[in-house]
Design an enzyme around this catalytic site. Structure first.
Site, PDB file in Angstrom:
ATOM      1  N   GLU A  18      39.526 -10.245  34.584  1.00  0.00           N
ATOM      2  CA  GLU A  18      38.741 -10.999  35.573  1.00  0.00           C
ATOM      3  C   GLU A  18      37.437 -11.477  34.951  1.00  0.00           C
ATOM      4  OE1 GLU A  18      38.730  -8.074  38.681  1.00  0.00           O
ATOM      5  OE2 GLU A  18      37.222  -6.874  37.663  1.00  0.00           O
ATOM      6  N   PRO A  19      37.534 -12.424  34.051  1.00  0.00           N
ATOM      7  CA  PRO A  19      36.327 -12.966  33.444  1.00  0.00           C
ATOM      8  C   PRO A  19      35.628 -13.962  34.362  1.00  0.00           C
ATOM      9  CG  PRO A  19      38.274 -13.992  32.499  1.00  0.00           C
ATOM     10  CD  PRO A  19      38.766 -13.031  33.538  1.00  0.00           C
ATOM     11  N   GLY A  20      34.323 -13.991  34.281  1.00  0.00           N
ATOM     12  CA  GLY A  20      33.546 -14.980  35.024  1.00  0.00           C
ATOM     13  C   GLY A  20      32.779 -15.862  34.053  1.00  0.00           C
ATOM     14  N   ARG A  63      17.417 -15.335  34.978  1.00  0.00           N
ATOM     15  CA  ARG A  63      17.972 -14.474  33.933  1.00  0.00           C
ATOM     16  C   ARG A  63      16.985 -14.103  32.839  1.00  0.00           C
ATOM     17  NH1 ARG A  63      21.889 -15.394  31.042  1.00  0.00           N
ATOM     18  NH2 ARG A  63      22.819 -13.332  31.116  1.00  0.00           N
ATOM     19  N   TYR A 107      26.089 -17.154  36.545  1.00  0.00           N
ATOM     20  CA  TYR A 107      24.966 -16.313  36.978  1.00  0.00           C
ATOM     21  C   TYR A 107      23.643 -17.078  37.045  1.00  0.00           C
ATOM     22  CZ  TYR A 107      28.505 -12.812  35.963  1.00  0.00           C
ATOM     23  OH  TYR A 107      29.684 -12.096  35.938  1.00  0.00           O
ATOM     24  N   GLY A 151      34.047  -9.756  30.946  1.00  0.00           N
ATOM     25  CA  GLY A 151      33.043  -9.360  29.966  1.00  0.00           C
ATOM     26  C   GLY A 151      33.005 -10.129  28.655  1.00  0.00           C
ATOM     27  N   TYR A 187      16.325 -10.300  32.470  1.00  0.00           N
ATOM     28  CA  TYR A 187      16.926  -9.649  31.287  1.00  0.00           C
ATOM     29  C   TYR A 187      16.423 -10.195  29.944  1.00  0.00           C
ATOM     30  CZ  TYR A 187      20.705  -9.901  34.900  1.00  0.00           C
ATOM     31  OH  TYR A 187      21.440  -9.927  36.060  1.00  0.00           O
ATOM     32  N   CYS A 213       4.827 -18.919  41.780  1.00  0.00           N
ATOM     33  CA  CYS A 213       3.549 -18.224  41.650  1.00  0.00           C
ATOM     34  C   CYS A 213       3.808 -16.839  41.108  1.00  0.00           C
ATOM     35  CB  CYS A 213       2.856 -18.155  42.991  1.00  0.00           C
ATOM     36  SG  CYS A 213       2.289 -19.764  43.477  1.00  0.00           S
ATOM     37  N   GLU A 214       4.099 -16.779  39.843  1.00  0.00           N
ATOM     38  CA  GLU A 214       4.467 -15.510  39.237  1.00  0.00           C
ATOM     39  C   GLU A 214       4.434 -15.701  37.721  1.00  0.00           C
ATOM     40  OE1 GLU A 214       6.791 -13.151  41.359  1.00  0.00           O
ATOM     41  OE2 GLU A 214       7.555 -11.963  39.704  1.00  0.00           O
TER      42      GLU A 214
HETATM   43  N1  LLP Z   1      34.703  -7.662  36.894  1.00  0.00           N
HETATM   44  C1  LLP Z   1      33.760  -6.807  37.312  1.00  0.00           C
HETATM   45  C2  LLP Z   1      34.163  -5.600  38.013  1.00  0.00           C
HETATM   46  C3  LLP Z   1      32.403  -7.088  37.070  1.00  0.00           C
HETATM   47  O1  LLP Z   1      31.498  -6.226  37.479  1.00  0.00           O
HETATM   48  C4  LLP Z   1      32.054  -8.279  36.410  1.00  0.00           C
HETATM   49  C5  LLP Z   1      30.658  -8.619  36.186  1.00  0.00           C
HETATM   50  C6  LLP Z   1      33.076  -9.163  36.008  1.00  0.00           C
HETATM   51  C7  LLP Z   1      34.399  -8.812  36.258  1.00  0.00           C
HETATM   52  C8  LLP Z   1      32.799 -10.462  35.308  1.00  0.00           C
HETATM   53  O2  LLP Z   1      32.188 -10.250  34.089  1.00  0.00           O
HETATM   54  P1  LLP Z   1      31.932 -11.487  33.093  1.00  0.00           P
HETATM   55  O3  LLP Z   1      33.269 -11.937  32.553  1.00  0.00           O
HETATM   56  O4  LLP Z   1      31.287 -12.553  33.858  1.00  0.00           O
HETATM   57  O5  LLP Z   1      31.069 -10.906  32.030  1.00  0.00           O
HETATM   58  N2  LLP Z   1      24.108 -10.990  36.333  1.00  0.00           N
HETATM   59  C9  LLP Z   1      24.427 -10.588  34.972  1.00  0.00           C
HETATM   60  C10 LLP Z   1      25.889 -10.317  34.803  1.00  0.00           C
HETATM   61  C11 LLP Z   1      26.379  -9.257  35.727  1.00  0.00           C
HETATM   62  C12 LLP Z   1      27.841  -9.027  35.566  1.00  0.00           C
HETATM   63  C13 LLP Z   1      28.331  -8.148  36.640  1.00  0.00           C
HETATM   64  N3  LLP Z   1      29.723  -7.890  36.615  1.00  0.00           N
HETATM   65  C14 LLP Z   1      23.974 -11.707  34.034  1.00  0.00           C
HETATM   66  O6  LLP Z   1      23.408 -12.662  34.507  1.00  0.00           O
HETATM   67  O7  LLP Z   1      24.146 -11.597  32.835  1.00  0.00           O
END
Ligand code: LLP
Length: 433
Positions: free
Chosen positions: A291-293, A331, A391, A249, A335, A362-363
Site C-alpha cells: 500500500e504505497p502512497g 513538511r 503529504y 514506504g 520534519y 505568522c510563525e
Molecule cells: N500503510 C500504512 C499503514 C502507513 O502508515 C503508511 C504511511 C503507508 C501505507 C504509506 O506509506 P508511503 O508509501 O506513503 O511511504 N506525513 C509523513 C508520512 C507519514 C506516513 C504515514 N504512513 C510525511 O510527510 O513524510
C-alpha cells in the site's frame, strides 16, 4: 538537473510540467497552486501492477495509501487503474465512495477507529479492516454480531524492523502506537482471540515498517518475519492465513542526489524475499498486498508560488518569501524535509543563489527550505517546489485563515481543476454567529 521525469525547460527558459508551461498555468489558475501529473500517477500504478504480474503471477493487490493525497479525482484514477485503496478515516472512506471507488477494494486502517468509522466501514461493505489492537477486535466483533455480518480482518503486526537503520534493531519498534508486537506475545494472543470470534474472519496479516525508505533490505527482513509468524500460526492453530500485506514506504527523489529504487525493482526484490521465506518455512505463497502512497503520487506533483518580499540579512542569509508556506506544505516545519526548488521563469539558468524560502504565516518556523540553491529570485517570479505530490495537500491547514490552494491535474498536454481554490466563504462555512 530536476528530480522528476515530467519536468523540463522550454525554449523560453520556463519550467515545464507534463509538457505544459508552468508560468502559463500559474497565470491561469493563480498561486499557490498544486499541480499533479495524472499520466505519471497512472504510469506508477501500472509499473507496480505490471511488476506483480511479472514476478508473482499477479497474485497481489496494490493499494494506494490515500493518506498521501485524497480527493475525488485521485480516487477515480485509482479505481480506473484497478488499484485497491487504503483508507485511515471516515473522511478518506467517504471521499473514495463519493468517487465511485468499489468498496470491495477498500481496506480500513487506523490505530483508534471510532465507533462511527467501524460502522461506516461495515455498512459500506468494504473488503476488510486492518485491526490494530484487542479493543478494536472486541468492538468490531460486537458490532458485526449485532448486525449479523461476517467481517474480514487483518491484524496489523509490528515486525520489529527498524527501517531507518542498517542494523534492523528488532526491539526498536516495539515502542510504536501502531499494531501488535511479536516480542511480547501480543500478536499471538490476538490471533488466538480472533479465531474465536464468530463474526470475524482472520484473512491475513499486515505490517508497515516506515516511509521514504531507500533500502529494500528492511522490507525483505519484515517479509521473512511475517512469513515465519504465518507458519507459526499454522503450526499452533492449523490455520493457513492466505494473505499478507507488507505496507508502503518506498522512497522517492526529493533531491537530485537521492537514489530511490525503481518501482519494478522494489517489487522484484520484495517478491523474491517472500518466495525465499515461504520456501524456507514450507509455507504456501500468500496473496500479497502493498500500500504505497508517496511513491505513486509524490513525484507526480509540484507546487507553484509567487515570490514576494526578498530580505537580505547581510552575512547571515536571504529570506525569499512566497505566497504560501507551512499551511500548504508543513513538511519542512515538521520534519525538516528536503526539497528541490527552482525559479520557474528561468529554470534553465544555474541555481547559484542561496535562499531561505519562507511562507507568509505568522510563525518563524514557516519555512519551505533553508539554505537552498535557486536561480536569483525577483519579486513576481514563480517559484516551484518539486515532488510535493504526497503529504502536502493532505497535510495542509487553514492556519492564519489562509484558504487552501487549488489542485490542477495535467494529462496529455491538458489541465483541469481537481480541487477548487478555497474561498474566504469556505473558511466561514461552519462558523456560527
Ligand atoms: N500503510 C500504512 C499503514 C502507513 O502508515 C503508511 C504511511 C503507508 C501505507 C504509506 O506509506 P508511503 O508509501 O506513503 O511511504 N506525513 C509523513 C508520512 C507519514 C506516513 C504515514 N504512513 C510525511 O510527510 O513524510
Amino acid at each position: 538537473m530536476y528530480v522528476s521525469e515530467n519536468l523540463g525547460v522550454n525554449e523560453r527558459g520556463h519550467l515545464t510540467f507534463g509538457g505544459l508551461d508552468t508560468l502559463a498555468l500559474a497565470k491561469e489558475y493563480g498561486t499557490p497552486l498544486y499541480l499533479m501529473d495524472e499520466d505519471l500517477i497512472r504510469k506508477n500504478c501500472r509499473a507496480l501492477l505490471d511488476a506483480f504480474g511479472k514476478y508473482y503471477d499477479g497474485n497481489a493487490n496494490v493499494s494506494y495509501a490515500s493518506k498521501a493525497l485524497s480527493c475525488v479525482a485521485i480516487c477515480k484514477i485509482m479505481a480506473e487503474e484497478g488499484m485497491h485503496l487504503d483508507v485511515v478515516s471516515g473522511g478518506e472512506l467517504f471521499t473514495a465512495l463519493r468517487a465511485g471507488f468499489p468498496a470491495e477494494r477498500i481496506h480500513f486502517h487506523g490505530n483508534n477507529k471510532t465507533e462511527e468509522e467501524l460502522r461506516f466501514g461495515l455498512d459500506s461493505k468494504i473488503d476488510c479492516f486492518v485491526v490494530d489492537n484487542l479493543y478494536e477486535l472486541e468492538r468490531l466483533e460486537a458490532i458485526a454480531a449485532e448486525q449479523d455480518q461476517q467481517v474480514r480482518i487483518y491484524f496489523r503486526i509490528k515486525p520489529g524492523v527498524d527501517a531507518h537503520t542498517h542494523s534492523f534493531i528488532r526491539t526498536g519498534q516495539i515502542d510504536s502506537k501502531f499494531g501488535l508486537a511479536l516480542e511480547n506475545g501480543e500478536a499471538e494472543e490476538a490471533v488466538a482471540r480472533a479465531l474465536q470470534c464468530r463474526h470475524l474472519t482472520l484473512a491475513g496479516l499486515h505490517c508497515h515498517i516506515g516511509s521514504q525508505i531507500f533500502d529494500m533490505e528492511p522490507f525483505a527482513h519484515a517479509a521473512q518475519i511475517m512469513i515465519a509468524f504465518l507458519a507459526q500460526i499454522r503450526r499452533q492453530h492449523g490455520v493457513t492465513l492466505g494473505e499478507l500485506n507488507l505496507g508502503g514506504g518506498f522512497g522517492i527523489r526529493y533531491l537530485p542526489e537521492d537514489d530511490p529504487v525503481e518501482l519494478d525493482e522494489c517489487i522484484r526484490l520484495l517478491t523474491q524475499a517472500v518466495k525465499a521465506a515461504c520456501d524456507a518455512e514450507g509455507f504456501p505463497l500468500p496473496r500479497l498486498g502493498i500500500e504505497p502512497g508517496r511513491s505513486i503520487v509524490g513525484p507526480a506533483g509540484i507546487t507553484l508560488y509567487t515570490v514576494g518580499a526578498i530580505k537580505e540579512i547581510k552575512g547571515i542569509r536571504t529570506y525569499v518569501a512566497v505566497d504560501g508556506g507551512m499551511a500548504d506544505n508543513p513538511r519542512y516545519a515538521l520534519y525538516q524535509s528536503p526539497y528541490t526548488l527552482a525559479i520557474a521563469d528561468r529554470a534553465g539558468d544555474p541555481r547559484d543563489f542561496k535562499a531561505t524560502v519562507v511562507g507568509r504565516c505568522c510563525e518563524s518556523g514557516d519555512i519551505l527550505q533553508e539554505h537552498t540553491m535557486i536561480q536569483a529570485p525577483r519579486p513576481g517570479d514563480v517559484l516551484a517546489v518539486l515532488a510535493t505530490g504526497a503529504y502536502n495537500y493532505s497535510m495542509s491547514s487553514n492556519y492564519n485563515r489562509i484558504p487552501r490552494p487549488a489542485m490542477v491535474l495535467v494529462s496529455q498536454g491538458r489541465a483541469r481543476v481537481a480541487v477548487r481554490r478555497e474561498t474566504y466563504e469556505d473558511l466561514l462555512r461552519n462558523d456560527c454567529e
